[in-house]
Design an enzyme around this catalytic site. Structure first.
Site, PDB file in Angstrom:
ATOM      1  N   LYS A 180       0.826  -1.213   0.000  1.00 32.02           N
ATOM      2  CA  LYS A 180       0.000   0.000   0.000  1.00 32.02           C
ATOM      3  C   LYS A 180       0.855   1.255   0.000  1.00 32.02           C
ATOM      4  CE  LYS A 180      -1.614  -1.348   3.898  1.00 32.02           C
ATOM      5  NZ  LYS A 180      -2.326  -1.547   5.178  1.00 32.02           N
ATOM      6  N   THR A 213      -7.679   9.755   8.390  1.00 28.23           N
ATOM      7  CA  THR A 213      -7.149   8.526   7.785  1.00 28.23           C
ATOM      8  C   THR A 213      -6.927   7.439   8.833  1.00 28.23           C
ATOM      9  OG1 THR A 213      -4.921   9.418   8.017  1.00 28.23           O
ATOM     10  CG2 THR A 213      -5.990   9.706   5.873  1.00 28.23           C
ATOM     11  N   GLY A 215      -7.335   4.240  10.651  1.00 27.66           N
ATOM     12  CA  GLY A 215      -8.002   2.972  10.338  1.00 27.66           C
ATOM     13  C   GLY A 215      -8.151   2.650   8.864  1.00 27.66           C
ATOM     14  N   THR A 216      -7.475   3.390   7.979  1.00 25.99           N
ATOM     15  CA  THR A 216      -7.618   3.089   6.540  1.00 25.99           C
ATOM     16  C   THR A 216      -7.096   1.684   6.214  1.00 25.99           C
ATOM     17  OG1 THR A 216      -5.566   4.309   6.185  1.00 25.99           O
ATOM     18  CG2 THR A 216      -7.599   5.427   5.564  1.00 25.99           C
ATOM     19  N   GLY A 217      -5.974   1.318   6.850  1.00 28.41           N
ATOM     20  CA  GLY A 217      -5.400  -0.007   6.567  1.00 28.41           C
ATOM     21  C   GLY A 217      -6.313  -1.128   7.064  1.00 28.41           C
ATOM     22  N   CYS A 218      -6.891  -0.946   8.265  1.00 26.63           N
ATOM     23  CA  CYS A 218      -7.820  -1.947   8.816  1.00 26.63           C
ATOM     24  C   CYS A 218      -9.028  -2.073   7.891  1.00 26.63           C
ATOM     25  CB  CYS A 218      -8.320  -1.523  10.200  1.00 26.63           C
ATOM     26  SG  CYS A 218      -7.016  -1.134  11.379  1.00 26.63           S
TER      27      CYS A 218
HETATM   28  N1  LIG Z   1      -5.237  10.353   1.878  1.00 25.42           N
HETATM   29  C1  LIG Z   1      -5.574   9.265   1.188  1.00 25.42           C
HETATM   30  N2  LIG Z   1      -6.221   9.362   0.024  1.00 25.42           N
HETATM   31  C2  LIG Z   1      -6.579   8.307  -0.699  1.00 25.42           C
HETATM   32  N3  LIG Z   1      -6.323   7.039  -0.309  1.00 25.42           N
HETATM   33  C3  LIG Z   1      -5.672   6.857   0.848  1.00 25.42           C
HETATM   34  C4  LIG Z   1      -5.255   7.941   1.655  1.00 25.42           C
HETATM   35  N4  LIG Z   1      -4.633   7.442   2.755  1.00 25.42           N
HETATM   36  C5  LIG Z   1      -4.679   6.123   2.642  1.00 25.42           C
HETATM   37  N5  LIG Z   1      -5.300   5.760   1.482  1.00 25.42           N
HETATM   38  C6  LIG Z   1      -5.603   4.419   1.037  1.00 25.42           C
HETATM   39  O1  LIG Z   1      -5.690   3.601   2.170  1.00 25.42           O
HETATM   40  C7  LIG Z   1      -4.828   2.476   2.016  1.00 25.42           C
HETATM   41  C8  LIG Z   1      -4.229   2.172   3.364  1.00 25.42           C
HETATM   42  O2  LIG Z   1      -3.454   3.267   3.776  1.00 25.42           O
HETATM   43  P1  LIG Z   1      -1.954   3.187   4.272  1.00 25.42           P
HETATM   44  O3  LIG Z   1      -0.992   2.917   3.191  1.00 25.42           O
HETATM   45  O4  LIG Z   1      -1.794   4.476   5.020  1.00 25.42           O
HETATM   46  O5  LIG Z   1      -2.015   1.903   5.186  1.00 25.42           O
HETATM   47  P2  LIG Z   1      -1.829   1.763   6.709  1.00 25.42           P
HETATM   48  O6  LIG Z   1      -0.672   2.582   7.149  1.00 25.42           O
HETATM   49  O7  LIG Z   1      -1.773   0.320   6.998  1.00 25.42           O
HETATM   50  O8  LIG Z   1      -3.155   2.345   7.273  1.00 25.42           O
HETATM   51  P3  LIG Z   1      -3.436   2.769   8.778  1.00 25.42           P
HETATM   52  O9  LIG Z   1      -3.434   4.275   8.752  1.00 25.42           O
HETATM   53  O10 LIG Z   1      -4.774   2.235   9.112  1.00 25.42           O
HETATM   54  O11 LIG Z   1      -2.350   2.169   9.637  1.00 25.42           O
HETATM   55  C9  LIG Z   1      -3.812   2.878   0.983  1.00 25.42           C
HETATM   56  O12 LIG Z   1      -3.376   1.813   0.261  1.00 25.42           O
HETATM   57  C10 LIG Z   1      -4.547   3.860   0.128  1.00 25.42           C
HETATM   58  O13 LIG Z   1      -5.185   3.164  -0.943  1.00 25.42           O
HETATM   59  C1  LIG Z   2      -6.460  -2.135  17.377  1.00 34.23           C
HETATM   60  C2  LIG Z   2      -5.781  -1.363  16.310  1.00 34.23           C
HETATM   61  N1  LIG Z   2      -5.411  -1.984  15.163  1.00 34.23           N
HETATM   62  C3  LIG Z   2      -4.798  -1.302  14.183  1.00 34.23           C
HETATM   63  C4  LIG Z   2      -4.549   0.042  14.304  1.00 34.23           C
HETATM   64  C5  LIG Z   2      -3.826   0.789  13.202  1.00 34.23           C
HETATM   65  O1  LIG Z   2      -4.562   1.838  12.680  1.00 34.23           O
HETATM   66  P1  LIG Z   2      -3.936   3.291  12.509  1.00 34.23           P
HETATM   67  O2  LIG Z   2      -2.547   3.132  11.950  1.00 34.23           O
HETATM   68  O3  LIG Z   2      -4.841   4.003  11.583  1.00 34.23           O
HETATM   69  O4  LIG Z   2      -3.880   3.914  13.890  1.00 34.23           O
HETATM   70  C6  LIG Z   2      -4.932   0.667  15.506  1.00 34.23           C
HETATM   71  N2  LIG Z   2      -4.733   1.984  15.738  1.00 34.23           N
HETATM   72  N3  LIG Z   2      -5.550  -0.064  16.485  1.00 34.23           N
END
Ligand SMILES: Nc1ncnc2c1ncn2[C@@H]1O[C@H](COP(=O)(O)OP(=O)(O)OP(=O)(O)O)[C@@H](O)[C@H]1O
Ligand SMILES: Cc1ncc(COP(=O)(O)O)c(N)n1
Length: 309
Positions: A180, A213, A215-218
Site C-alpha cells: 500500500k 485517515t 483505520g484506513t489499513g484496517c
Molecule cells: N489520503 C488518502 N487518500 C486516498 N487514499 C488513501 C489515503 N490514505 C490512505 N489511502 C488508502 O488507504 C490504504 C491504506 O493506507 P496506508 O498505506 O496508510 O495503510 P496503513 O498505514 O496500513 O493504514 P493505517 O493508517 O490504518 O495504519 C492505501 O493503500 C490507500 O489506498
Molecule cells: C487495534 C488497532 N489496530 C490497528 C490500528 C492501526 O490503525 P492506525 O494506523 O490508523 O492507527 C490501531 N490503531 N488499532
C-alpha cells in the site's frame, strides 16, 4: 434448502473510538454484506489522538474465542490485524494451519499512525518466518514492507521499488502481496498487487486531502476479505459446486479456488469502497479537541442516512 450469508472473521485489537481495529473491521464487514465475527487479541484504550494503553488478552482466552467461532461457524474468509505478541502470532499460525480460516488476509499491523507500537519487537521475526507463509494475502504499508524484508531495508520511494519489494515479499511464501502506498506524498496513491502466478497489478487513485485517515489499513484489509468471501461464494454457486464443503478448506485449495483474477476484482472493489469512505468523511470534525486529531473514514457511506426505516 438452507441459506446463509458469507461469514467473515477478524482477529484484531479494539478501538473504543470506533475508527480502527475490530470496530472498523466489523463495520466494514457489515457494509460489504457479510456476517462479521471476531477474535479479540487486545483491549486498546485509544481515540483519534492515539493509543494510551494496551491490555493484552491471555493467549488461552484467545484460543477459547477461536474455538467458539471456528467450532460453530463455517468461516469463508478471515483477516488478522493487531496481534501484539509473539505467542499470539504463533497461535494464529497454528489456527491457520488447521485450514478453517478460509481465505486468510494478514494486515501486518506493527505501529499505529500515532506512533504507538502494536506488535512487540520480538514478534517481528515470527511474522516474517511463520505468519507470512500461511497467508493468502498480506497488506503491508511502506514501512511494514521494508521491515518484513529485513531490519535494514529502506522504504520504497518509487513505484519500481514497490514492485521489487512486493516480489521479494512473495518469496517469503504468502499467496499475494498488496503493497500500500498511502504513506507516500504524491497526488496519486499507488497500491501494487503481486500474486504468486507472476502477475503484478497497479491500482491508482487520487489522494484525498484529509486528516481523517485513522483505520484506513484496517478498513481496506477487512473490505478485501469481505469481497473475497462474497465473490468466492458467488463463483462457487455459479459453478454448481458445494457452497459449504464439509471438509475444512486446505490452504492450497483456498488459494486455487480464489485465483488472481478474483483477488484483483476484490482488491479493486475494496479500494473503491475505501475511496468513497475517505471522501465522505474528508471534512468531518469529530473530536472535542480537533487540533492534531486523525478521525475515521465513513464506513457507512453506502448506507443512506435520513431514510425512513
Ligand atoms: N489520503 C488518502 N487518500 C486516498 N487514499 C488513501 C489515503 N490514505 C490512505 N489511502 C488508502 O488507504 C490504504 C491504506 O493506507 P496506508 O498505506 O496508510 O495503510 P496503513 O498505514 O496500513 O493504514 P493505517 O493508517 O490504518 O495504519 C492505501 O493503500 C490507500 O489506498
Ligand atoms: C487495534 C488497532 N489496530 C490497528 C490500528 C492501526 O490503525 P492506525 O494506523 O490508523 O492507527 C490501531 N490503531 N488499532
Amino acid at each position: 434448502m438452507t441459506t446463509r450469508p458469507p461469514i467473515t472473521l477478524s482477529i484484531a485489537g479494539t478501538d473504543p473510538s470506533g475508527g480502527a481495529g475490530i470496530h472498523a473491521d466489523l463495520k466494514t464487514f457489515t457494509a460489504r454484506k457479510t456476517m462479521g465475527t471476531t477474535v479479540i487479541t487486545a483491549l486498546v484504550a485509544q481515540n483519534t489522538h492515539g493509543v494510551s494503553r494496551v491490555y493484552p488478552v491471555d493467549v488461552d482466552f484467545v484460543a477459547d474465542q477461536f474455538d467458539s467461532v471456528l467450532g460453530d461457524l463455517p468461516v469463508d474468509a478471515t483477516k488478522s490485524g493487531m496481534l501484539g505478541s509473539r505467542d499470539l502470532v504463533e497461535l494464529v499460525v497454528a489456527r491457520a494451519a488447521e485450514g478453517r480460516l478460509g481465505f486468510f488476509t494478514v494486515d501486518p499491523v506493527m505501529i499505529a499512525t500515532s506512533g504507538h507500537r502494536l506488535l512487540e519487537t520480538d514478534a517481528v521475526d515470527a511474522v516474517r518466518t511463520h505468519l507470512l507463509p500461511v497467508a493468502d494475502l498480506i497488506t503491508p504499508n511502506l514501512p511494514e514492507a521494508a521491515l518484513l524484508i529485513s531490519d535494514d531495508e529502506p522504504e520504497a520511494q518509487t513505484t519500481e521499488a514497490m514492485r521489487d519489494q512486493a516480489g521479494r515479499l512473495l518469496e517469503r511464501g504468502p499467496g499475494a502481496v498488496l503493497l500500500k502506498g498511502g504513506h507516500g506524498s504524491d497526488d496519486e496513491v499507488i497500491d501494487i498487487l503481486a500474486t504468486s502466478d507472476g502477475q503484478v497489478r497497479e491500482f491508482t487513485h487520487p489522494r484525498v486531502t484529509t486528516m481523517n485517515t485513522h483505520g484506513t489499513g484496517c478498513t481496506l484489509s477487512a473490505a478485501i476479505t469481505a469481497e473475497v468471501a462474497v465473490l468466492g461464494r458467488e463463483r462457487a454457486a455459479a459453478a454448481g459446486g458445494p457452497a459449504d464443503p464439509a471438509a475444512p478448506t486446505g490452504k492450497d485449495r483456498s488459494r486455487a479456488a480464489i485465483g488472481s483474477d478474483l483477488l484483483g476484482e476484490a482488491v479493486g472493489n475494496a479500494l473503491d469502497f475505501l475511496a468513497r469512505a475517505l471522501n465522505s468523511a474528508a471534512d468531518w470534525q469529530l473530536s472535542l479537541d480537533p487540533e492534531g486529531a486523525h478521525g475515521p473514514v465513513d464506513h457507512q457511506v453506502d448506507i443512506v442516512r435520513d431514510r425512513p426505516a
